[in-house]
Motif scaffolding. Structure first.
Motif, PDB file in Angstrom:
ATOM      1  N   GLY A 187      19.588  40.507 -37.527  1.00 49.53           N
ATOM      2  CA  GLY A 187      18.579  39.142 -38.130  1.00 49.53           C
ATOM      3  C   GLY A 187      18.356  38.048 -37.229  1.00 49.53           C
ATOM      4  N   ASP A 188      19.064  36.857 -37.510  1.00 53.00           N
ATOM      5  CA  ASP A 188      19.036  35.651 -36.745  1.00 53.00           C
ATOM      6  C   ASP A 188      20.337  35.660 -35.886  1.00 53.00           C
ATOM      7  N   GLY A 189      21.435  36.473 -36.116  1.00 52.79           N
ATOM      8  CA  GLY A 189      22.519  36.207 -35.779  1.00 52.79           C
ATOM      9  C   GLY A 189      23.056  37.399 -35.125  1.00 52.79           C
ATOM     10  N   TYR A 190      24.568  37.396 -34.975  1.00 48.76           N
ATOM     11  CA  TYR A 190      25.221  38.733 -34.295  1.00 48.76           C
ATOM     12  C   TYR A 190      26.349  39.280 -35.339  1.00 48.76           C
ATOM     13  N   VAL A 191      26.528  40.551 -35.293  1.00 51.48           N
ATOM     14  CA  VAL A 191      27.659  40.989 -35.787  1.00 51.48           C
ATOM     15  C   VAL A 191      28.520  41.636 -34.914  1.00 51.48           C
ATOM     16  N   SER A 192      29.999  41.613 -34.908  1.00 44.32           N
ATOM     17  CA  SER A 192      30.939  42.021 -34.155  1.00 44.32           C
ATOM     18  C   SER A 192      31.679  43.202 -34.684  1.00 44.32           C
ATOM     19  N   LEU A 193      32.095  43.973 -33.873  1.00 46.07           N
ATOM     20  CA  LEU A 193      32.957  45.161 -34.772  1.00 46.07           C
ATOM     21  C   LEU A 193      34.260  45.592 -33.780  1.00 46.07           C
ATOM     22  N   CYS A 194      35.308  45.499 -34.272  1.00 52.70           N
ATOM     23  CA  CYS A 194      36.330  46.219 -33.522  1.00 52.70           C
ATOM     24  C   CYS A 194      36.525  47.530 -34.072  1.00 52.70           C
ATOM     25  N   PRO A 195      36.172  48.585 -33.380  1.00 48.71           N
ATOM     26  CA  PRO A 195      36.184  50.031 -34.198  1.00 48.71           C
ATOM     27  C   PRO A 195      37.666  50.536 -34.296  1.00 48.71           C
ATOM     28  N   GLU A 196      38.529  50.023 -33.341  1.00 49.61           N
ATOM     29  CA  GLU A 196      40.040  50.553 -33.354  1.00 49.61           C
ATOM     30  C   GLU A 196      40.600  49.750 -34.648  1.00 49.61           C
ATOM     31  N   LEU A 197      40.132  49.017 -35.229  1.00 53.22           N
ATOM     32  CA  LEU A 197      40.977  48.554 -36.583  1.00 53.22           C
ATOM     33  C   LEU A 197      39.714  48.337 -37.727  1.00 53.22           C
ATOM     34  N   ASP A 198      38.498  48.672 -37.495  1.00 52.70           N
ATOM     35  CA  ASP A 198      37.347  48.454 -38.566  1.00 52.70           C
ATOM     36  C   ASP A 198      37.537  47.083 -39.053  1.00 52.70           C
ATOM     37  N   ILE A 199      37.494  46.166 -38.207  1.00 54.49           N
ATOM     38  CA  ILE A 199      37.360  44.866 -38.437  1.00 54.49           C
ATOM     39  C   ILE A 199      35.966  44.240 -38.022  1.00 54.49           C
ATOM     40  N   ALA A 200      35.579  43.457 -38.810  1.00 57.12           N
ATOM     41  CA  ALA A 200      34.243  42.948 -38.314  1.00 57.12           C
ATOM     42  C   ALA A 200      34.169  41.422 -38.524  1.00 57.12           C
ATOM     43  N   SER A 201      33.341  40.666 -37.721  1.00 53.45           N
ATOM     44  CA  SER A 201      32.913  39.299 -38.056  1.00 53.45           C
ATOM     45  C   SER A 201      31.248  39.266 -37.609  1.00 53.45           C
ATOM     46  N   GLN A 202      31.170  37.856 -37.765  1.00 58.05           N
ATOM     47  CA  GLN A 202      29.693  37.383 -37.129  1.00 58.05           C
ATOM     48  C   GLN A 202      29.642  36.106 -36.490  1.00 58.05           C
ATOM     49  N   GLY A 203      28.197  35.838 -35.977  1.00 55.46           N
ATOM     50  CA  GLY A 203      28.235  34.512 -35.417  1.00 55.46           C
ATOM     51  C   GLY A 203      26.844  34.253 -34.921  1.00 55.46           C
ATOM     52  N   ASP A 204      26.385  32.946 -35.008  1.00 53.58           N
ATOM     53  CA  ASP A 204      25.064  32.656 -34.471  1.00 53.58           C
ATOM     54  C   ASP A 204      24.596  33.353 -33.163  1.00 53.58           C
ATOM     55  N   ASN A 205      25.630  33.292 -32.245  1.00 56.63           N
ATOM     56  CA  ASN A 205      25.216  33.753 -30.837  1.00 56.63           C
ATOM     57  C   ASN A 205      26.332  34.909 -30.435  1.00 56.63           C
ATOM     58  N   ILE A 206      26.284  35.562 -29.346  1.00 49.52           N
ATOM     59  CA  ILE A 206      27.211  36.523 -28.892  1.00 49.52           C
ATOM     60  C   ILE A 206      28.601  35.680 -28.927  1.00 49.52           C
ATOM     61  N   GLU A 207      28.614  34.914 -28.281  1.00 48.35           N
ATOM     62  CA  GLU A 207      30.034  34.174 -27.986  1.00 48.35           C
ATOM     63  C   GLU A 207      30.775  33.827 -29.060  1.00 48.35           C
ATOM     64  N   GLN A 208      29.924  33.449 -30.238  1.00 50.05           N
ATOM     65  CA  GLN A 208      30.534  33.175 -31.344  1.00 50.05           C
ATOM     66  C   GLN A 208      30.892  34.197 -32.198  1.00 50.05           C
ATOM     67  N   ALA A 209      30.185  35.261 -32.078  1.00 51.10           N
ATOM     68  CA  ALA A 209      30.341  36.526 -32.718  1.00 51.10           C
ATOM     69  C   ALA A 209      31.923  37.079 -32.365  1.00 51.10           C
ATOM     70  N   ARG A 210      31.907  37.067 -30.711  1.00 49.39           N
ATOM     71  CA  ARG A 210      33.179  37.399 -30.148  1.00 49.39           C
ATOM     72  C   ARG A 210      34.408  36.706 -30.440  1.00 49.39           C
ATOM     73  N   ASP A 211      34.096  35.596 -30.520  1.00 52.05           N
ATOM     74  CA  ASP A 211      35.439  34.372 -30.852  1.00 52.05           C
ATOM     75  C   ASP A 211      35.810  34.488 -32.150  1.00 52.05           C
ATOM     76  N   ASN A 212      34.693  34.635 -32.995  1.00 49.05           N
ATOM     77  CA  ASN A 212      35.113  34.676 -34.618  1.00 49.05           C
ATOM     78  C   ASN A 212      36.021  36.224 -34.915  1.00 49.05           C
ATOM     79  N   LEU A 213      35.440  37.351 -34.058  1.00 47.52           N
ATOM     80  CA  LEU A 213      36.258  38.516 -34.163  1.00 47.52           C
ATOM     81  C   LEU A 213      37.603  38.428 -33.628  1.00 47.52           C
ATOM     82  N   ARG A 214      37.691  37.695 -32.609  1.00 48.43           N
ATOM     83  CA  ARG A 214      39.104  37.560 -31.838  1.00 48.43           C
ATOM     84  C   ARG A 214      40.169  36.846 -33.090  1.00 48.43           C
TER      85      ARG A 214
END
Length: 71
Positions: A11-38
């Motif tokens: 959609g208008d944002g980005y979804v981030s996933l860590c497949p090793e642990l099956d943990i996901a997050s999201q953000g408005d841009n790539i950097e925010q999605a990565r930081d939120n996943l961290r």
């Protein structure tokens, strides 16, 4: 610890996933999605028991591409 982050537009944002642990997050841009996943991963490691981490952690994750015929 280094883990995999798969980030894709949704959609208008980005979804981030860590497949090793099956943990996901999201953000408005790539950097925010990565930081939120961290942050989600750090919170998981702070609160999870050693048994839960061992049960959920998949060490052998491979990210690759495959070619398929369409049509």
């Amino acid at each position: 610890m280094k883990l995999t982050a798969i980030i894709e537009r949704e959609g208008d944002g980005y979804v981030s996933l860590c497949p090793e642990l099956d943990i996901a997050s999201q953000g408005d841009n790539i950097e925010q999605a990565r930081d939120n996943l961290r942050e989600a991963l750090e919170l998981f490691f702070e609160s999870a028991s050693k048994e839960e981490i061992k049960h959920r952690l998949h060490n052998d994750v491979f990210v690759t591409q495959v070619e398929v015929t369409v049509g």
